[in-house]
Motif scaffolding. Sequence first.
Motif, PDB file in Angstrom:
ATOM      1  N   PRO A 136      -0.346   8.116   1.657  1.00  0.00           N
ATOM      2  CA  PRO A 136       0.016   9.533   1.844  1.00  0.00           C
ATOM      3  C   PRO A 136      -1.003  10.299   2.686  1.00  0.00           C
ATOM      4  CG  PRO A 136      -0.997   9.230  -0.299  1.00  0.00           C
ATOM      5  CD  PRO A 136      -0.906   7.856   0.327  1.00  0.00           C
ATOM      6  N   SER A 137      -0.540  11.388   3.271  1.00  0.00           N
ATOM      7  CA  SER A 137      -1.420  12.312   3.990  1.00  0.00           C
ATOM      8  C   SER A 137      -1.640  13.535   3.113  1.00  0.00           C
ATOM      9  CB  SER A 137      -0.766  12.759   5.295  1.00  0.00           C
ATOM     10  OG  SER A 137      -0.631  11.661   6.151  1.00  0.00           O
ATOM     11  N   ARG A 152       0.844  -1.206   0.000  1.00  0.00           N
ATOM     12  CA  ARG A 152       0.000   0.000   0.000  1.00  0.00           C
ATOM     13  C   ARG A 152       0.877   1.254   0.000  1.00  0.00           C
ATOM     14  NH1 ARG A 152       2.252   2.412   4.342  1.00  0.00           N
ATOM     15  NH2 ARG A 152       1.729   1.567   6.367  1.00  0.00           N
ATOM     16  N   GLU A 210      -4.398   9.076   4.511  1.00  0.00           N
ATOM     17  CA  GLU A 210      -4.241   9.212   5.961  1.00  0.00           C
ATOM     18  C   GLU A 210      -4.551  10.654   6.362  1.00  0.00           C
ATOM     19  OE1 GLU A 210      -0.628   7.224   7.365  1.00  0.00           O
ATOM     20  OE2 GLU A 210      -1.756   5.365   7.084  1.00  0.00           O
ATOM     21  N   LEU A 243      10.603   5.841   8.935  1.00  0.00           N
ATOM     22  CA  LEU A 243       9.532   5.235   9.727  1.00  0.00           C
ATOM     23  C   LEU A 243       9.904   3.861  10.276  1.00  0.00           C
ATOM     24  CD1 LEU A 243       6.437   6.492   7.738  1.00  0.00           C
ATOM     25  CD2 LEU A 243       7.037   7.055  10.095  1.00  0.00           C
ATOM     26  N   HIS A 274       8.388  11.082  11.533  1.00  0.00           N
ATOM     27  CA  HIS A 274       9.573  10.885  10.713  1.00  0.00           C
ATOM     28  C   HIS A 274      10.781  11.161  11.596  1.00  0.00           C
ATOM     29  CE1 HIS A 274       7.229  10.224   7.132  1.00  0.00           C
ATOM     30  NE2 HIS A 274       6.400  11.122   7.618  1.00  0.00           N
ATOM     31  N   ARG A 296       7.781   1.475   3.043  1.00  0.00           N
ATOM     32  CA  ARG A 296       7.733   2.900   3.361  1.00  0.00           C
ATOM     33  C   ARG A 296       9.137   3.394   3.650  1.00  0.00           C
ATOM     34  NH1 ARG A 296       4.279   1.965   8.906  1.00  0.00           N
ATOM     35  NH2 ARG A 296       5.848   0.797  10.044  1.00  0.00           N
ATOM     36  N   TYR A 315      -1.627   8.549  14.277  1.00  0.00           N
ATOM     37  CA  TYR A 315      -0.995   7.874  13.145  1.00  0.00           C
ATOM     38  C   TYR A 315      -0.730   6.398  13.482  1.00  0.00           C
ATOM     39  CZ  TYR A 315       2.787   5.855  10.574  1.00  0.00           C
ATOM     40  OH  TYR A 315       3.549   4.953   9.890  1.00  0.00           O
ATOM     41  N   ALA A 317      -2.678   3.603  11.284  1.00  0.00           N
ATOM     42  CA  ALA A 317      -1.901   2.919  10.239  1.00  0.00           C
ATOM     43  C   ALA A 317      -1.811   1.422  10.553  1.00  0.00           C
ATOM     44  CB  ALA A 317      -0.505   3.522  10.138  1.00  0.00           C
ATOM     45  N   ALA A 342       2.715  11.059  11.178  1.00  0.00           N
ATOM     46  CA  ALA A 342       3.732  10.020  11.274  1.00  0.00           C
ATOM     47  C   ALA A 342       5.035  10.633  11.791  1.00  0.00           C
ATOM     48  CB  ALA A 342       3.950   9.397   9.904  1.00  0.00           C
TER      49      ALA A 342
HETATM   50  N1  GLU Z   1       0.870   8.973   6.078  1.00  0.00           N
HETATM   51  C1  GLU Z   1       2.216   8.613   6.405  1.00  0.00           C
HETATM   52  C2  GLU Z   1       3.170   9.649   5.846  1.00  0.00           C
HETATM   53  O1  GLU Z   1       2.772  10.563   5.208  1.00  0.00           O
HETATM   54  C3  GLU Z   1       2.540   7.253   5.840  1.00  0.00           C
HETATM   55  C4  GLU Z   1       3.111   6.371   6.859  1.00  0.00           C
HETATM   56  C5  GLU Z   1       3.180   4.892   6.466  1.00  0.00           C
HETATM   57  O2  GLU Z   1       3.436   4.562   5.296  1.00  0.00           O
HETATM   58  O3  GLU Z   1       2.981   4.091   7.362  1.00  0.00           O
HETATM   59  O4  GLU Z   1       4.347   9.584   6.067  1.00  0.00           O
END
Ligand code: GLU
Length: 288
Positions: free
Chosen positions: A15-16, A12, A48, A222, A119, A218, A200, A204, A117
């Motif tokens: 994105p946010s 999958r 997300e 993360l 980072h 990803r 998050y 997730a 998330a």
């Molecule tokens: N929505 C998260 C982001 O923008 C994705 C995190 C994930 O892939 O688990 O970084």
Amino acid sequence: MTLAFGAEIVTRFAPSPTGLLHLGHAHSALLGHRVAHDAGGRFLLRIEDIDRTRCKPEFETAIFDDLHWLGLDWEEPVRRQSDHFADYAAALQRLEADGLIYPCFCSRKDIAAAASAPHEGETVIYPGTCRGLDPILAAERKASAAAFALRLDVAKAARRAGPLAFLDAEPDGSNAREIRAEPERFGDVVLGRRDTPASYHLCATLDDHLQGVTLVIRGEDLRPATHLHRLLQAVLGLATPQYRHHVLLRNESGVRLSKRDGAMALRALRDRGVSANAVRKMAGFQDA
Ligand code: GLU
């Protein structure tokens, strides 16, 4: 690396919609799509958007548009997290009933940070101030406080779950290795708050399970979050996918691309007349 015999590969991209997608997102999405496609598996897209102040419908529209332009396709319907707050609330209630979360009345800044998330470099370790609050006092404060967070008691959850591990591999599937999960490195994370039963980490992890994702691909920023997600899977009785973490693309100054790097937005490249094929190559897919 292969999944358990007979298991289908389901990846999958999640994105946010807090800004325009950039070249780094293109890399991540193309990689997930490629891995699923090559294995005869499925590629999903998830929006997300639990942070209702930072997410905008126009960015969601741009995500669909830019990914289509890049040549990607995905299964419908797309899961939009803001449509599923009831699922997250139910998971939180379960953790609460199991005595694994507690209310925290500390900083509002920490609470807000839980919606995105983490980072690498942005993680705040909570010192556990409210963990030992007297339950009667905590209930009183919950009734009167304008805002509070719900935190996972990570040490308690980890004790209950016992030793945990997850499989991590390179983006091409090589060097698969079992990593011992160390969720304590996060401290007691926020899983929800008074007005939003979501974070998050909770959303997730739960969504990957509900969507049947078997392989999470990803960015490497993360990877630390995966340790915590493994613990959530254990205490919520969720399936554990396998993981691949890819390098992050950087700008000319060596700083990893962010949504603030407007020049590297897919939309900006497209507006400058760069073809989708050229963008795929810039994102690391030479033979695209
Ligand atoms: N929505 C998260 C982001 O923008 C994705 C995190 C994930 O892939 O688990 O970084």
